[in-house]
Design an enzyme around this catalytic site. Structure first.
Site, PDB file in Angstrom:
ATOM      1  CG  HIS A  17      -2.027  -0.725   1.570  1.00  0.00           C
ATOM      2  ND1 HIS A  17      -2.381  -2.207   2.899  1.00  0.00           N
ATOM      3  CD2 HIS A  17      -2.801  -1.767   0.517  1.00  0.00           C
ATOM      4  CE1 HIS A  17      -3.178  -2.450   2.518  1.00  0.00           C
ATOM      5  NE2 HIS A  17      -3.718  -1.939   1.518  1.00  0.00           N
ATOM      6  CE  LYS A  41     -11.044  -8.295   3.106  1.00  0.00           C
ATOM      7  NZ  LYS A  41      -9.292  -7.178   2.402  1.00  0.00           N
ATOM      8  NE  ARG A  89      -3.181  -6.691  -4.031  1.00  0.00           N
ATOM      9  CZ  ARG A  89      -3.809  -7.501  -3.555  1.00  0.00           C
ATOM     10  NH1 ARG A  89      -3.694  -7.600  -2.179  1.00  0.00           N
ATOM     11  NH2 ARG A  89      -5.694  -6.969  -3.692  1.00  0.00           N
TER      12      ARG A  89
HETATM   13  P1  ADP Z   1     -10.056  -3.656  -0.167  1.00  0.00           P
HETATM   14  O1  ADP Z   1     -10.163  -4.432   1.312  1.00  0.00           O
HETATM   15  O2  ADP Z   1     -11.017  -2.878  -0.120  1.00  0.00           O
HETATM   16  O3  ADP Z   1      -9.456  -4.826  -1.081  1.00  0.00           O
HETATM   17  P2  ADP Z   1      -7.081  -3.019   0.484  1.00  0.00           P
HETATM   18  O4  ADP Z   1      -7.143  -2.028   1.863  1.00  0.00           O
HETATM   19  O5  ADP Z   1      -7.218  -4.311   0.415  1.00  0.00           O
HETATM   20  O6  ADP Z   1      -8.648  -2.509   0.223  1.00  0.00           O
HETATM   21  O7  ADP Z   1      -6.567  -2.465  -1.322  1.00  0.00           O
HETATM   22  C1  ADP Z   1      -6.677  -1.545  -1.089  1.00  0.00           C
HETATM   23  C2  ADP Z   1      -5.810  -1.034  -2.843  1.00  0.00           C
HETATM   24  O8  ADP Z   1      -4.551  -1.935  -2.847  1.00  0.00           O
HETATM   25  C3  ADP Z   1      -6.711  -2.272  -4.027  1.00  0.00           C
HETATM   26  O9  ADP Z   1      -6.165  -1.321  -4.931  1.00  0.00           O
HETATM   27  C4  ADP Z   1      -5.185  -2.832  -3.796  1.00  0.00           C
HETATM   28  O10 ADP Z   1      -4.784  -3.956  -5.043  1.00  0.00           O
HETATM   29  C5  ADP Z   1      -4.104  -2.557  -3.211  1.00  0.00           C
HETATM   30  N1  ADP Z   1      -3.234  -3.702  -2.765  1.00  0.00           N
HETATM   31  C6  ADP Z   1      -3.492  -4.196  -1.840  1.00  0.00           C
HETATM   32  N2  ADP Z   1      -2.216  -4.747  -1.182  1.00  0.00           N
HETATM   33  C7  ADP Z   1      -1.116  -3.898  -2.461  1.00  0.00           C
HETATM   34  C8  ADP Z   1      -0.060  -4.429  -2.988  1.00  0.00           C
HETATM   35  N3  ADP Z   1       0.398  -5.230  -2.142  1.00  0.00           N
HETATM   36  N4  ADP Z   1       1.130  -4.018  -2.991  1.00  0.00           N
HETATM   37  C9  ADP Z   1      -0.288  -3.380  -3.813  1.00  0.00           C
HETATM   38  N5  ADP Z   1      -1.311  -2.768  -4.121  1.00  0.00           N
HETATM   39  C10 ADP Z   1      -2.011  -3.365  -2.928  1.00  0.00           C
END
Ligand code: ADP
Length: 163
Positions: A17, A41, A89
Site C-alpha cells: 500500500h 470483512k 497485483r
Molecule cells: P480492500 O480491502 O478494499 O481490497 P485494501 O486495503 O486491501 O482494500 O487495498 C486497497 C488497494 O490497494 C486496492 O487497490 C488493492 O488492490 C491495493 N493493494 C492491496 N495490497 C497491495 C499490494 N501488496 N501492493 C499493491 N497494491 C495493493
C-alpha cells in the site's frame, strides 16, 4: 490542481500500500488516502489506529489521510478529486478491479480510475497474508514498515482467539 483518492481498508497497511501511495503522490498535487469500511470483512484495527499507523510512515507532504462510510466516488466528488488510484497485483485482482471500475464509472463517469502495478516483492502481498503470517508466529518485517511492525504484530495477535 489534480487531486486523487487512494481508498482501501488498510487493515493493516502494508509496504505494498505504502509503495502505491508514495508513487501516486508523485503523479498528483494532492492525494487523499481514504480509509473505507469493508462490509465483507471484520476489521482488526480501529479507524484511529489505522490513521495513526499510516501517518507514521508516509513521507510525501501532499498526502492527506481521511476516512468515509460513504461511497468512494461520493468522497471524490465532494473533495474535488478527478481520479481514483488502485493497485493491481495480479490476475486475481483484475476481475474485482474491473468490476469496481465499471461500478464507479456508472456512478460518475467524470472520475477516472488509474491503476498502478506494485513493486515485484509486493505482488502477492495482502493484509490477509500478513494476518496469516502473524497467526503462525512468522516474521513480517519484509512486508510492513519497521516503525509500525510491532504495533501491527501485537494488534493481529490480540485479535486471534486460538482454539
Ligand atoms: P480492500 O480491502 O478494499 O481490497 P485494501 O486495503 O486491501 O482494500 O487495498 C486497497 C488497494 O490497494 C486496492 O487497490 C488493492 O488492490 C491495493 N493493494 C492491496 N495490497 C497491495 C499490494 N501488496 N501492493 C499493491 N497494491 C495493493
Amino acid at each position: 490542481m489534480k487531486t486523487a483518492v487512494y481508498a482501501g481498508s488498510f487493515d493493516p497497511v502494508s509496504n505494498g500500500h505504502i509503495d502505491i501511495m508514495e508513487r501516486a503522490a508523485k503523479l498528483v498535487d494532492k492525494l487523499y488516502v481514504l480509509i473505507t469500511y469493508n462490509l465483507d470483512k471484520k476489521s482488526i484495527f480501529t479507524l484511529e489506529e489505522r490513521v495513526n499507523m499510516i501517518k507514521k510512515v508516509i513521507k510525501s507532504d501532499n498526502i492527506e489521510i481521511a476516512w468515509t462510510d460513504d461511497l468512494v466516488v461520493k468522497f471524490a466528488e465532494q473533495h474535488g478529486a478527478t481520479a481514483l488510484i488502485r493497485g493491481l497485483r495480479n490476475i486475481k485482482d483484475f476481475e474485482s478491479e474491473i468490476a469496481l471500475y465499471h461500478f464507479n464509472r456508472n456512478i460518475d463517469n467524470r472520475i477516472e480510475t488509474i491503476v498502478l502495478f506494485p513493486t515485484y516483492l509486493y505482488t502477492y502481498l495482502s493484509s490477509s497474508a500478513i494476518k496469516e503470517l502473524v497467526y503462525y508466529d512468522q516474521d513480517i518485517s519484509k512486508y510492513v514498515p519497521s516503525i509500525i511492525k510491532d504495533e501491527i504484530y501485537a494488534g493481529i495477535k490480540r485479535s486471534f482467539k486460538k482454539p
